[in-house]
Design an enzyme around this catalytic site. Structure first.
Site, PDB file in Angstrom:
ATOM      1  N   HIS A 204      51.440  -1.385  56.431  1.00 20.05           N
ATOM      2  CA  HIS A 204      49.951  -1.887  56.649  1.00 20.05           C
ATOM      3  C   HIS A 204      49.470  -2.727  55.538  1.00 20.05           C
ATOM      4  CE1 HIS A 204      48.942   1.782  54.124  1.00 20.05           C
ATOM      5  NE2 HIS A 204      48.048   1.144  53.828  1.00 20.05           N
TER       6      HIS A 204
HETATM    7  C1  UD1 Z   1      42.921   0.969  53.597  1.00 24.09           C
HETATM    8  C2  UD1 Z   1      43.224   1.109  51.824  1.00 24.09           C
HETATM    9  C3  UD1 Z   1      44.850   1.238  51.623  1.00 24.09           C
HETATM   10  C4  UD1 Z   1      45.256   2.644  52.340  1.00 24.09           C
HETATM   11  C5  UD1 Z   1      45.026   2.240  54.065  1.00 24.09           C
HETATM   12  C6  UD1 Z   1      45.314   3.534  54.581  1.00 24.09           C
HETATM   13  C7  UD1 Z   1      41.778  -0.300  50.642  1.00 24.09           C
HETATM   14  C8  UD1 Z   1      41.675  -1.597  49.896  1.00 24.09           C
HETATM   15  N1  UD1 Z   1      43.068  -0.189  51.203  1.00 24.09           N
HETATM   16  O1  UD1 Z   1      43.632  -0.088  53.900  1.00 24.09           O
HETATM   17  O2  UD1 Z   1      45.078   1.475  50.340  1.00 24.09           O
HETATM   18  O3  UD1 Z   1      46.592   2.997  52.154  1.00 24.09           O
HETATM   19  O4  UD1 Z   1      43.389   2.129  54.106  1.00 24.09           O
HETATM   20  O5  UD1 Z   1      45.109   3.507  56.102  1.00 24.09           O
HETATM   21  O6  UD1 Z   1      40.867   0.166  50.582  1.00 24.09           O
HETATM   22  N2  UD1 Z   1      40.673  -0.819  60.975  1.00 24.09           N
HETATM   23  C9  UD1 Z   1      40.174  -0.231  62.538  1.00 24.09           C
HETATM   24  N3  UD1 Z   1      39.977   0.960  62.797  1.00 24.09           N
HETATM   25  C10 UD1 Z   1      39.593   1.752  61.314  1.00 24.09           C
HETATM   26  C11 UD1 Z   1      40.164   1.190  60.261  1.00 24.09           C
HETATM   27  C12 UD1 Z   1      40.169   0.219  60.105  1.00 24.09           C
HETATM   28  O7  UD1 Z   1      40.461  -0.953  63.373  1.00 24.09           O
HETATM   29  O8  UD1 Z   1      39.427   2.859  61.588  1.00 24.09           O
HETATM   30  C13 UD1 Z   1      41.192  -2.235  60.880  1.00 24.09           C
HETATM   31  C14 UD1 Z   1      39.774  -3.139  60.759  1.00 24.09           C
HETATM   32  O9  UD1 Z   1      40.453  -4.382  61.374  1.00 24.09           O
HETATM   33  C15 UD1 Z   1      40.052  -3.619  59.255  1.00 24.09           C
HETATM   34  C16 UD1 Z   1      41.627  -3.372  58.904  1.00 24.09           C
HETATM   35  O10 UD1 Z   1      41.958  -2.225  59.864  1.00 24.09           O
HETATM   36  O11 UD1 Z   1      39.574  -4.881  59.197  1.00 24.09           O
HETATM   37  C17 UD1 Z   1      41.632  -2.994  57.493  1.00 24.09           C
HETATM   38  O12 UD1 Z   1      41.110  -1.729  57.280  1.00 24.09           O
HETATM   39  P1  UD1 Z   1      40.643  -1.531  55.547  1.00 24.09           P
HETATM   40  O13 UD1 Z   1      39.944  -0.133  55.594  1.00 24.09           O
HETATM   41  O14 UD1 Z   1      39.644  -2.529  55.026  1.00 24.09           O
HETATM   42  O15 UD1 Z   1      42.012  -1.467  54.910  1.00 24.09           O
HETATM   43  P2  UD1 Z   1      43.342  -0.719  55.388  1.00 24.09           P
HETATM   44  O16 UD1 Z   1      44.342  -1.736  55.584  1.00 24.09           O
HETATM   45  O17 UD1 Z   1      43.176   0.442  56.281  1.00 24.09           O
END
Ligand code: UD1
Length: 365
Positions: A204
């Site tokens: 991811h």
């Molecule tokens: C975040 C953490 C990363 C961790 C990961 C675990 C930061 C900078 N990164 O990355 O260190 O390893 O979580 O999963 O905080 N989204 C959904 N549903 C959700 C959550 C996210 O659809 O419940 C999608 C959204 O489109 C969002 C994207 O995932 O924009 C990224 O989510 P985000 O929490 O910003 O970062 P992660 O890649 O999950």
């Protein structure tokens, strides 16, 4: 003592679970705040039931956004929560944006911050998590380190030795205390794979998934892997694969929804190997004696490399296949680092009880 702890993203839930249990046993006044960084059932809610985590006392409902938007929204909402709750200390875990935002909001109010998992460094500032780690450690008052190497990293940055507490790895306490329960999961049967006859994969990191070329390399490598690959797909990754319209047809690859904690631990524990770009999975794999291939240039989890349990691998099909072949030939037992055990949350609670009086009382609340 009133402790306000903060969770937001998937790995946070795992790390806070043993702490919430120990704090309750010690009779601490513990307030749990969920920022809402992760909000899907599979990314958040299932972890609360799997890990017997209490419902959060507050839910900030912040959701997704660019780094600045997400961090800024969490800071503003956290500031309000902190002013209303007036805790003695704010406890943050790991290195996600929720960790950073809560630590800044707290420190700026003059409230002491305790950071669990302090001192990990990949020395790669292109990783958002590395920026988060460095800033959070710089503004924390109590630094709880998972490894001796993390302690050294902090000392090299000039952190006072008395602020650093080598307590061990909280994620491993969660793993060890839930391991037996996880063995009851029937996830292997559900997917249709056999013990030690498949690999698990998770990716991811923006560098790996937010590029059509890189994402295709990873999918092609999975399709050509010597064993079936079970690939629980993170929402960011699923979205990228759809956006780039990539070919995911490899019959060898089981693309499934993100798994809950117990199902994932069961799947990982029975795998022949794991391919990942996650931080925590490198450590869980070591303890479960499952060899790991990490598709990254650097890792902050250096103990896993030293133990021979993990290999960094270039983003290249041949390189990934060679790494897989090499780790699948492994038959060594990996040595588990000191304090990666079931006593981590108790060590942290001991320090919090001891330090209560010593924390500088300069709160603006
Ligand atoms: C975040 C953490 C990363 C961790 C990961 C675990 C930061 C900078 N990164 O990355 O260190 O390893 O979580 O999963 O905080 N989204 C959904 N549903 C959700 C959550 C996210 O659809 O419940 C999608 C959204 O489109 C969002 C994207 O995932 O924009 C990224 O989510 P985000 O929490 O910003 O970062 P992660 O890649 O999950």
């Amino acid at each position: 003592m009133k402790i306000l702890s903060v969770v937001g993203a998937r790995p946070n839930f795992v790390k806070i679970a043993p702490l919430a249990k120990t704090f309750s046993e010690r009779g601490f006044n513990h307030v749990l705040v969920h920022t809402g960084q992760h909000y899907d059932y599979e990314m958040s809610k299932v972890f609360f039931s799997d890990l017997d985590l209490p419902e959060p006392d507050r839910h900030l409902g912040v959701g997704s956004g660019t780094h600045a938007v997400q961090t800024g929204k969490i800071m503003a909402a956290m500031e309000k929560a902190l002013l209303e709750e007036a805790p003695d200390i704010t406890l943050v875990v790991g290195d996600v944006n929720s960790t950073l935002a809560a630590a800044i909001a707290s420190a700026k109010l003059g409230l002491p911050v305790a950071h669990v998992e302090a001192g990990y460094r990949s020395f790669d500032m292109r990783m958002p998590e590395e920026i988060n780690r460095v800033v959070v450690d710089r503004i924390s008052h109590l630094l709880f380190s998972p490894t001796e190497n993390a302690v050294l990293n902090l000392m090299n940055e000039g952190v006072k030795r008395e602020s650093i507490h080598f307590v061990g790895n909280i994620m491993i306490e969660a793993l060890l205390t839930n391991r037996e329960k996880a063995q009851k999961s029937n996830i292997l049967e559900k997917i249709g794979v056999k013990k030690k006859r498949y690999c698990v994969a998770t990716v991811h990191r923006p560098h790996n998934v937010e590029s059509k070329k890189n994402m295709q390399i990873i999918l092609d490598a999975f399709s050509q892997a010597p064993l079936p690959v079970v690939f629980p797909v993170h929402p960011r990754t699923r979205e990228a694969i759809a956006r780039y319209n990539l070919d995911t047809a490899g019959a060898n690859v089981y693309m499934i929804k993100p798994l809950g904690y117990l199902d994932f631990v069961r799947l990982l524990s029975q795998a022949a190997c794991v391919i990942t770009d996650s931080g925590g999975i490198q450590e869980e794999a070591l303890v479960l004696q499952v060899p790991c291939v990490t598709v990254r240039e650097t890792t902050e989890r250096v103990e896993t490399i030293k133990a021979g349990a993990n290999r960094l691998c270039a983003l290249d099909i041949e390189a990934i296949l060679t790494c897989l072949k090499n780790v699948l030939e492994n038959n060594k037992e990996f040595e588990i680092p000191l304090f990666w055990d079931e006593g981590v949350s108790k060590r942290i609670a001991d320090v919090l009880e001891r330090e209560e009086i010593a924390i500088p009382g300069y709160s603006m609340i």
